[in-house]
Design an enzyme around this catalytic site. Structure first.
Site: not given
Length: 704
Positions: A96, A342, A372
Site C-alpha cells: 500500500y 468550600r 501506515n
C-alpha cells in the site's frame, strides 16, 4: 529495540500508564517547566515530552532559541526500513502506498513508486490560506514547528521507510527557525493529518506553491528556505513510501495538543493557588482543606488540590484575622462558606485528573509510530493497520477543553462573589476603592466581561468528536477530528488566560482593599476611643460619669461594622456606624435608671457632645490616613507580604507596575488586566506561581 523483551511483563501497557502517574501533579508540572527551559531537545523516538514540544513551539519567545538534536543511534534503524522498501519494490512486492494507490482507490497499481509519492503530495495540497503568510487560515507557526518535531520523532523509530537525510533536513529547518506555511483547516486526523503535513513535504520536494517564513518573519519560497537552512544537495526526489511516511501521521494534532496541555497544566495549578488567595481575601474558613475530608473521598486530584490550598492558607495572616472575626457573634454569621470556596478542591480535583491523564495520553501519542503501512524489517513484512487514527488526540482534547471550562466556571463564580458586597464579607461593591462610591464602579465592567468570557468558554466545552463525517469515499468513515479539537482547546486556553488575568487583578485589588480597610479601621477605632474618653469620662463638675462604661461597647461596634459600609462619609446619620454608636449610648442610658433624671449623671445628655466631637474629628482623621496610604507609606504593613501567596501579588503590583484602581484615576481595569495577560502569555507567571508552593512537601498536613 527488542519489543518482545520490553513488553513481556506488561504486554498491555497498563502498568506503564499507571507508573506514569506516580507522584504529585505539582512535581510533574515542575518537571515540565524544567524540560521546557532546556536549550536542547534530543530526539530518539521514545522520550519526547509535551514540555519539549511546547518549548520548540515557543522558540520565537526565547532569545537564544532551542535546538533539536537527532540520536545518531537511530540512523541504522531508519536506514534499514528505507532499504527494505526499496528492496521490496525491486522484488515486485505489492504494498500500500508504494505500488498500490491510496485510500478507497488502493486497488490501483503502479510500478513508478517515486511518481506515486509526488502525486500524493500534489493532490493533498488542497488547503486554503487566504492572503498573507500568517492569515486567519494559516496554522500558527508555533504549531507547525511543533508538528515538524513530532513527525521527526515518529519517523526516527525506523518503521516508516524514509531516509535519515530527510529527517536531518527537517531538523535544519527547525534549528534555522524556518517554518513552512500549513493550512489551518483541512484535516480530520485520520489518516493522520494528511493535508497540512503535505505542505511540509511540499517544501522538502520544492513544490512551487510552497511557502515558508524565515527567522525574521520574511516570506520564503522553497529554494530560499533551503538556502537559509543550509540544506545542500537540492530538493528531495521522494523514494517509494517516503511521501506517505511524511504525511500519514498524527503529528499536527498531537503537536497542537502538546502546546495546549503544557499551558493547561500550569492553569490547573494556578486555579488551586487563586482559590486559596480567594479564601484569604474573603475571610474564608480554612477547614474546607482538612485532609480527613478529602481522604474520605479518595480522589487523588481532589486530595492534592486541597493540600495545596491548605499549604497556602497554613499560617496565613489573613486566616488568623478571619478566625477572630468568625469568633465574634458566631450565631449571626453563616456556619460555612459558599460552594465556590468550600468545594473548590472537589471541583478542581477531577479537572486536574483529566488534564493529567490527557497529558500522558498525548505523550504516548507523540512517541508512537502512527503511519501506515509499518515496516517490520525483523519479520520482513509491511503491516497494514490504522495507527494514523488520532482518536487519543480528539478524546483527550475534548476532555481537556471540558476541564478548562470547569476551571473557568469556578473562577467566574469566585469572581462574582468577590465583587458582590452581599457575599464578600465587608469588601466594597464592585471592589471600588475611591472616596465616592457614587462615582466609582470599580470592576463592574470586568464582571460583565467575565460573564462573556465564561459563556464563550462553556460553548467551546461542547465536544468536537461527535461531529465526525464519513470521508474519502467512505474509506475514512470514522475519523478522530483530533486537530480540530486541539484547535478549539487552544481557543479555550486563550479565554482562560484572559479570565485568569482579570481574576488575578481583582484579587490584588481585594488584597489592597483589605489593607486599606485595616488602616482605616484602626484610625476609626482609635478616634472613637479618644472621643469617648474626652466626652464620656467626666461629668460637668469633674466627677466620673457613668457614660464612661460605654467605651468598650462603642469599640465593639467599630469591630463589628464593615468599614466600607461607611468609609466614604463615616459620620453620616444614614450609615450604620453613627446609628449603632448612638444606640450603644441609648442602651446605656436606659440601664442608667434613676440617674438619668439627674442632668449631671445623664448619659442622654452626653450623646450630643460625643457625636459633635466625633463629627468634627473622624472625617479628617480618616482622610489623613487614606492620604498616607495612597502615598505608599501606610501606618500598617500589607498582610500579603507575610503570606505564601505573596509572589503572585508581587508580580502583579511590583514587577508589572499595576496599582489600586479607583474612579479618581484615569487608568482603567482593562489596562491593568492587559499587563497581566501579556505576562501570562509570556510565561512570567510560572516562577511566581511555583514560588508560592516552593516549601510544600507534597503531602497534606497530618490529621491531629
Amino acid at each position: 529495540m527488542d519489543l518482545c523483551k520490553k513488553s513481556i511483563n506488561d504486554p498491555l501497557n497498563w502498568e506503564m500508564a499507571a507508573d506514569s502517574l506516580r507522584g504529585s501533579h505539582l512535581d510533574e508540572v515542575k518537571k515540565m517547566v524544567d524540560e521546557f527551559r532546556k536549550p536542547i531537545v534530543k530526539l530518539g523516538g521514545e522520550t519526547l515530552s509535551v514540555a519539549q514540544v511546547a518549548s520548540i513551539a515557543n522558540v520565537d519567545d526565547k532569545s537564544n532559541g532551542v535546538k533539536v538534536e537527532l540520536s545518531e543511534s537511530a540512523r541504522a534503524g531508519v536506514k534499514a526500513s528505507s532499504d527494505w522498501v526499496m528492496d521490496s519494490m525491486s522484488k515486485g512486492t505489492d504494498s500500500y502506498g508504494v505500488t498500490a494507490g491510496f485510500g478507497a482507490t488502493s486497488h490501483r497499481r503502479t510500478k513508478n513508486g517515486g511518481a506515486l509519492q509526488k502525486e500524493l503530495i500534489r493532490f493533498l495540497n488542497a488547503g486554503v490560506f487566504g492572503n498573507g503568510i500568517e492569515s486567519f487560515h494559516t496554522l500558527p507557526h508555533s504549531a507547525t514547528r511543533a508538528a515538524m518535531l513530532v513527525r521527526i520523532n515518529t519517523l526516527l523509530q525506523g518503521y516508516s521507510g524514509i531516509r535519515f537525510e530527510i529527517l536531518e533536513a527537517i531538523t535544519k529547518l527547525i534549528n534555522s527557525n524556518i517554518t513552512p506555511c500549513l493550512p489551518l483547516r483541512g484535516t480530520i486526523t485520520a489518516s493522520g493529518d494528511l493535508v497540512p503535513l503535505s505542505y511540509i513535504a511540499g517544501l522538502l520536494t520544492g513544490r512551487p506553491n510552497s511557502k515558508a517564513v524565515g527567522p525574521n518573519g520574511e516570506k520564503l519560497n522553497a529554494e530560499e528556505a533551503f538556502c537559509v537552512a543550509g540544506i545542500s544537495g537540492g530538493f528531495f526526489e521522494l523514494q517509494p513510501k517516503e511521501g506517505l511516511a511524511l504525511v500519514n501521521g498524527t503529528a499536527v494534532g498531537s503537536a497542537m495538543a502538546s502546546i495546549v496541555l503544557f499551558e493547561s497544566n500550569i492553569f490547573a495549578v494556578m486555579s488551586e493557588v487563586l482559590s486559596a488567595i480567594f479564601t484569604e481575601v474573603m475571610n474564608g474558613k480554612p477547614e474546607f482543606t482538612d485532609y480527613l475530608t478529602h481522604k474520605l473521598k479518595h480522589h487523588p486530584g481532589q486530595i492534592e488540590a486541597a493540600a495545596i490550598m491548605e499549604h497556602i492558607l497554613d499560617g496565613s495572616s489573613y486566616v488568623k484575622v478571619a478566625q477572630k472575626l468568625h469568633e465574634m457573634d458566631p450565631l449571626q454569621k453563616p456556619k460555612q462558606d459558599r460552594y465556590a470556596l468550600r468545594t473548590s478542591p472537589q471541583w478542581l480535583g477531577p479537572q486536574i485528573e483529566v488534564i493529567r491523564a490527557a497529558t500522558k495520553m498525548i505523550e504516548r501519542e507523540i512517541n508512537s509510530v502512527n503511519d501506515n503501512p509499518l515496516i517490520d524489517v525483523s519479520r520482513n513484512k509491511a503491516l497494514h493497520g490504522g495507527n494514523f487514527q488520532g482518536t487519543p488526540i480528539g478524546v483527550s482534547m475534548d476532555n481537556t477543553r471540558l476541564a478548562l471550562a470547569s476551571i473557568g466556571k469556578l473562577m467566574f463564580a469566585q469572581f462574582s462573589e468577590l465583587v458582590n458586597d452581599y457575599y464578600n464579607n465587608g469588601l466594597p461593591s464592585n471592589l471600588t476603592a475611591g472616596r465616592n462610591p457614587s462615582l466609582d464602579y470599580g470592576f463592574k465592567g470586568a464582571e460583565i466581561a467575565m460573564a462573556s468570557y465564561c459563556s464563550e468558554l462553556q460553548f467551546l466545552a461542547n465536544p468536537v468528536t461527535n461531529h465526525v463525517q464519513s470521508a474519502e469515499q467512505h474509506n475514512q468513515d470514522v475519523n478522530s477530528l483530533g486537530l480540530i479539537s486541539a484547535r478549539k482547546t487552544a481557543k479555550a486556553v486563550d479565554i482562560l488566560k484572559i479570565m485568569s488575568s482579570t481574576y488575578l487583578v481583582a484579587l490584588c485589588q481585594a488584597i489592597d482593599l483589605r489593607h486599606l480597610e485595616e488602616n482605616l479601621k484602626s484610625v476609626v477605632k482609635n478616634t472613637v476611643s479618644q472621643v469617648a474618653k474626652r466626652t464620656l469620662t467626666m461629668g460637668a463638675n469633674g466627677e466620673l460619669h457613668p457614660a464612661r462604661f460605654s467605651e468598650k461597647e462603642l469599640l465593639r461596634v467599630v469591630d463589628r461594622e464593615y468599614l466600607f459600609a461607611y468609609a466614604d462619609d463615616p459620620c453620616s446619620s444614614n450609615y450604620p456606624l453613627m446609628q449603632k454608636l448612638r444606640q450603644v449610648l441609648v442602651d446605656q442610658a436606659m440601664k442608667n435608671g434613676e440617674s438619668e433624671k439627674n442632668v449631671n449623671s445623664s448619659i442622654f445628655q452626653k450623646i450630643g457632645a460625643f457625636e459633635d466631637e466625633l463629627i468634627a474629628v473622624l472625617p479628617k482623621e480618616v482622610e489623613s490616613v487614606r492620604a498616607v496610604f495612597e502615598s505608599g507609606n501606610p501606618l500598617i504593613r500589607n498582610r500579603i507580604t507575610e503570606c505564601r501567596s505573596y509572589p503572585l501579588y508581587r508580580l502583579v503590583r511590583e514587577e508589572l507596575g499595576t496599582e489600586l484602581l479607583t474612579g479618581e484615576k484615569v487608568r482603567s481595569p482593562g489596562e491593568e488586566i492587559d499587563k497581566v495577560f501579556t505576562a501570562i502569555c509570556n510565561g512570567q507567571i510560572i516562577d511566581p506561581l511555583l514560588e508560592c508552593l516552593k516549601s510544600w512537601n507534597g503531602a497534606p498536613l497530618p490529621i491531629c
